[in-house]
Design an enzyme around this catalytic site. Sequence first.
Site, short mmCIF file in Angstrom:
data_model
loop_
_atom_site.label_atom_id
_atom_site.label_comp_id
_atom_site.label_asym_id
_atom_site.label_seq_id
_atom_site.Cartn_x
_atom_site.Cartn_y
_atom_site.Cartn_z
N PRO A 197 27.98 47.74 20.24
CG PRO A 197 30.29 47.68 19.75
CD PRO A 197 29.01 46.90 20.53
N GLY A 198 26.70 49.45 17.26
CA GLY A 198 25.81 49.06 16.21
C GLY A 198 24.06 48.86 16.45
CB THR A 199 22.35 47.92 19.52
OG1 THR A 199 23.08 48.90 20.16
CG2 THR A 199 22.67 46.72 19.49
N GLY A 200 22.28 51.06 17.65
CA GLY A 200 21.35 52.16 17.42
C GLY A 200 21.31 53.12 18.39
CD GLU A 418 21.25 30.70 28.85
OE1 GLU A 418 20.44 30.79 29.87
OE2 GLU A 418 22.77 30.61 28.96
CG HIS A 421 20.72 28.16 33.48
ND1 HIS A 421 21.20 27.78 34.69
CD2 HIS A 421 21.33 28.53 32.66
CE1 HIS A 421 22.66 27.85 34.39
NE2 HIS A 421 22.80 28.34 33.16
CG ASP A 494 26.01 28.86 34.71
OD1 ASP A 494 25.62 30.10 34.83
OD2 ASP A 494 25.66 28.06 33.63
P1 ADP Z 1 25.66 52.69 17.90
O1 ADP Z 1 25.53 53.91 18.53
O2 ADP Z 1 24.90 52.00 18.92
O3 ADP Z 1 26.90 52.10 17.87
P2 ADP Z 1 24.46 53.72 15.49
O4 ADP Z 1 23.27 54.48 16.14
O5 ADP Z 1 25.55 54.32 15.37
O6 ADP Z 1 24.99 52.60 16.53
O7 ADP Z 1 24.03 52.81 14.44
C1 ADP Z 1 24.64 53.04 13.07
C2 ADP Z 1 23.72 52.62 12.01
O8 ADP Z 1 23.24 51.39 11.89
C3 ADP Z 1 22.55 53.84 11.99
O9 ADP Z 1 22.77 55.09 11.43
C4 ADP Z 1 21.39 52.89 11.43
O10 ADP Z 1 21.66 53.24 9.82
C5 ADP Z 1 21.84 51.47 11.66
N1 ADP Z 1 21.04 51.16 12.80
C6 ADP Z 1 21.48 50.78 14.23
N2 ADP Z 1 20.58 50.23 14.87
C7 ADP Z 1 19.22 50.57 14.35
C8 ADP Z 1 17.94 50.24 14.67
N3 ADP Z 1 17.52 49.92 15.79
N4 ADP Z 1 16.89 50.64 13.68
C9 ADP Z 1 17.35 51.04 12.39
N5 ADP Z 1 18.52 51.29 12.13
C10 ADP Z 1 19.65 50.98 13.04
ZN ZN Z 2 24.50 29.00 32.30
#
Ligand code: ADP
Ligand code: ZN
Length: 598
Positions: A197-200, A418, A421, A494
Amino acid sequence: MEKHHKFSIWYVLIGIWAVLILHNIIFSAIAVKVIPYSQFLELLKDKKVSEVAITSNQIQGRMVGEGGEPGQMFRTVRVDPDISGLLEEYQVTFKGEIESTFFRDLLSWIVPIAIFIGIWMFMMRRMTGQQARFMSLGKNKAKIYVEEDLNVTFEDAAGVDEAKQELVEVIEFLREPERFTRLGGKMPRGILLVGPPGTGKTLLAKAVAGESNVPFFSLSGSEFVEMFVGLGAARVRDLFTQAKEKAPCIIFIDELDALGKARGVGGVGGHDEREQTLNQLLVEMDGFDPQVGVILMAATNRPEILDPALLRPGRFDRQILVDRPDKTGREAILRVHIRDIQASDEVDLAVLSGMTPGMVGADLANLINEAALLAVRKGKDKVEMADFEEAVERIVAGLEKKNRLINPREREIVAFHEMGHAMVALSLPGTDPVQKISIIPRGIAALGYTMQVPTEDRFLMKKTELLNRIATLLGGRAAEEIIFEDISTGAHNDLAKATDIARSMVKEYGMSSTVGQVYFAREKRGQFLDTVIQGAKEYSEATAELIDSEVRDIIQKQYEKALDLLKSKRQILEKGAAILLEKEKIDGSELKAIMASS
Ligand code: ADP
Ligand code: ZN
């Protein structure tokens, strides 16, 4: 949300109460007094009845009022089949009447219903989003999920370059679908963005729509499932119909796992609604012509629980990993978000990104915002490095509570593990080349990972290769023992894999001289519970003991091999771990260079 809910329940109660009161008032206004037939006869005799209307089973009438006013209405059951003579005798105006209850019905039913509808509409207007959609019973309006003219671009999503590269093709297709289809090329129908979550992921999907300037339809998997049975499916159908009208366009389904969980997973009693919705989605995916230019994108952080039907060719057959950003990635993300605030020139984003291992884009956006708030609170006109540092501390504390960050001590263990490995893999022949190692945590289970890609598809494996593979798996723990003179739980996965290989060697491949060239069928495992079904063994207790001791022996020997190897290259181990701690990620070629360096 919870609060809102209670709020609306109160409205309903108050509404019902109001209706009841009104009902009473209306009725008493047109009150008709019900009297016994005997009293009616009495009234008749006393000449107190001015007029009556007679229906087949009742008599309704009006008494003589005082001073010319119309008197009280009354009603009685018609007992005497023939009372017209009587009425004539007492000179009462009377008429036969076909019972018409229309007016009464109107008052007693339609008015309250109208009031109810009024209250309903009032509530609908007060409710927002989700709730209103729930109450409107799946009647979809396009504006609920379509967004046009998004001004999100690829510039806004940073640190996810690999994912972006894969999406460039999609953008080109959406810009000029004809160019692709003219040559008979087919676009992928479904693209699955996989990552924590939160990776964009949402951001990337929006950026694809923004870059190619097409409408963006979005819906979350969990929204489908809250509906009444049948509505989710209707909603899917609707979504696709609307999308086709606006093609080329993108449909984005967030939290696909909420909707597309494998059937039977987590299910006492199943979940009809989800299944129906999922089936409808599959039908729609199979049904649409890829030429029309509708691209389906979805996001999930748990691809492993998805129904395999969703991942079949022609459906979500392309998966794109949107991973946690590494140090340079985080710096890039910070650079994107710092545009929105007034930061002082001395703020060093490289230093900041070094302070935020394990954070994702959403955390970093939050960090910038938090720093700005802190600066405002202190009355500064620029956000300074100190504010950022304070914000990092706050966010780290928050994330640690949620168990999403590993502490520095653990990071160190993971780095050596790591590296262990990877070094064993690189030193032994016949192991798959190491593509990269990383200590960026992924999910809950794996703290770090060493990624090995097979060079070719293998059908046959030699005994030495299997042994080397076991040694590689044990390399992580061996490194921990050498450096820390202690071992951690991090190796349990592992060990499971290594044991599995060793056991197969002994029982299936006849690779143990003590046990011999024999094949012992594997125990059958229960399909759902991970229990071994009793009585499936086809060998004696003595053989079982022998197998166990052989397996242990193989593993022990390989562990010692890994230990020796790493001890002899301790310097490289330490150097590599230091680099890993610093950069969080080392790719294959860099690793080879490190290995060759001394
Ligand atoms: P996901 O859908 O993966 O849970 P979101 O796209 O909803 O994450 O990300 C939430 C907010 O976090 C975005 O609106 C942005 O402001 C910020 N954010 C997340 N990832 C990025 C990224 N790679 N680059 C810039 N901002 C990001
Ligand atoms: Zn390992």
